[in-house]
Design a protein around this motif. Structure first.
Motif, PDB file in Angstrom:
ATOM      1  N   LEU A  12       5.797   1.443   5.648  1.00  5.39           N
ATOM      2  CA  LEU A  12       5.199   0.260   5.034  1.00  5.39           C
ATOM      3  C   LEU A  12       3.683   0.398   5.087  1.00  5.39           C
ATOM      4  O   LEU A  12       3.141   0.978   6.035  1.00  5.39           O
ATOM      5  CB  LEU A  12       5.660  -1.007   5.750  1.00  5.39           C
ATOM      6  N   ILE A  16       1.719  -7.102   5.337  1.00  7.80           N
ATOM      7  CA  ILE A  16       3.108  -7.561   5.389  1.00  7.80           C
ATOM      8  C   ILE A  16       3.048  -9.071   5.593  1.00  7.80           C
ATOM      9  O   ILE A  16       2.926  -9.576   6.706  1.00  7.80           O
ATOM     10  CB  ILE A  16       3.908  -6.865   6.509  1.00  7.80           C
ATOM     11  N   VAL A  46       0.084  -0.332   8.326  1.00 11.99           N
ATOM     12  CA  VAL A  46       0.047  -1.764   8.050  1.00 11.99           C
ATOM     13  C   VAL A  46      -1.269  -2.335   8.573  1.00 11.99           C
ATOM     14  O   VAL A  46      -1.630  -2.143   9.727  1.00 11.99           O
ATOM     15  CB  VAL A  46       1.259  -2.480   8.692  1.00 11.99           C
ATOM     16  N   GLY A  53       6.411 -10.777   8.418  1.00 13.28           N
ATOM     17  CA  GLY A  53       6.749  -9.431   8.882  1.00 13.28           C
ATOM     18  C   GLY A  53       7.749  -9.469  10.016  1.00 13.28           C
ATOM     19  O   GLY A  53       8.680  -8.667  10.057  1.00 13.28           O
TER      20      GLY A  53
END
Length: 109
Positions: A12, A16, A46, A53
């Motif tokens: 990712l 988030i 991230v 998240g």
């Protein structure tokens, strides 16, 4: 997203938040339902991580463990780790500082 060893890794990036949650949950639901024994979510890239998240990680955790799999988290970011600690999720999710550490099989498995 890619396979490595006995796992599938989802990297990712960026923020988030609620927008990312809505964009990511279909992909992560599909990964969580997949055949791989181990699912790794890599949060190394991230920049921002909020309660959305946390909710996303818990959703994936429930789905992966519900089918007998294991979720592992890569999380070297201090601020994200702080959120996981404040929500008492570090014991459940056992964040690892690197992908290599997350892929290590604990002795009792």
């Amino acid at each position: 997203m890619y396979g490595i060893d006995h796992a599938i890794v989802v990297e990712l990036h960026g923020e988030i938040d609620l927008v990312a949650y809505q964009r990511l949950f279909p992909l992560l639901d599909a990964v969580a339902a997949g055949p791989e024994e181990v699912v790794v979510i890599d949060l190394s890239e991230v920049d921002f991580f909020d309660c959305s998240g946390v909710s996303l990680l818990m959703r994936v955790h429930r789905r992966v463990t519900g089918r007998g799999g294991t979720l592992r988290i890569v999380c070297p970011q201090a601020l994200t780790l702080r959120i996981l600690r404040l929500t008492h999720l570090t014991d459940l999710l056992s964040p690892a500082p690197t992908l290599g550490a997350a892929l290590l099989v604990p002795e009792d498995e």
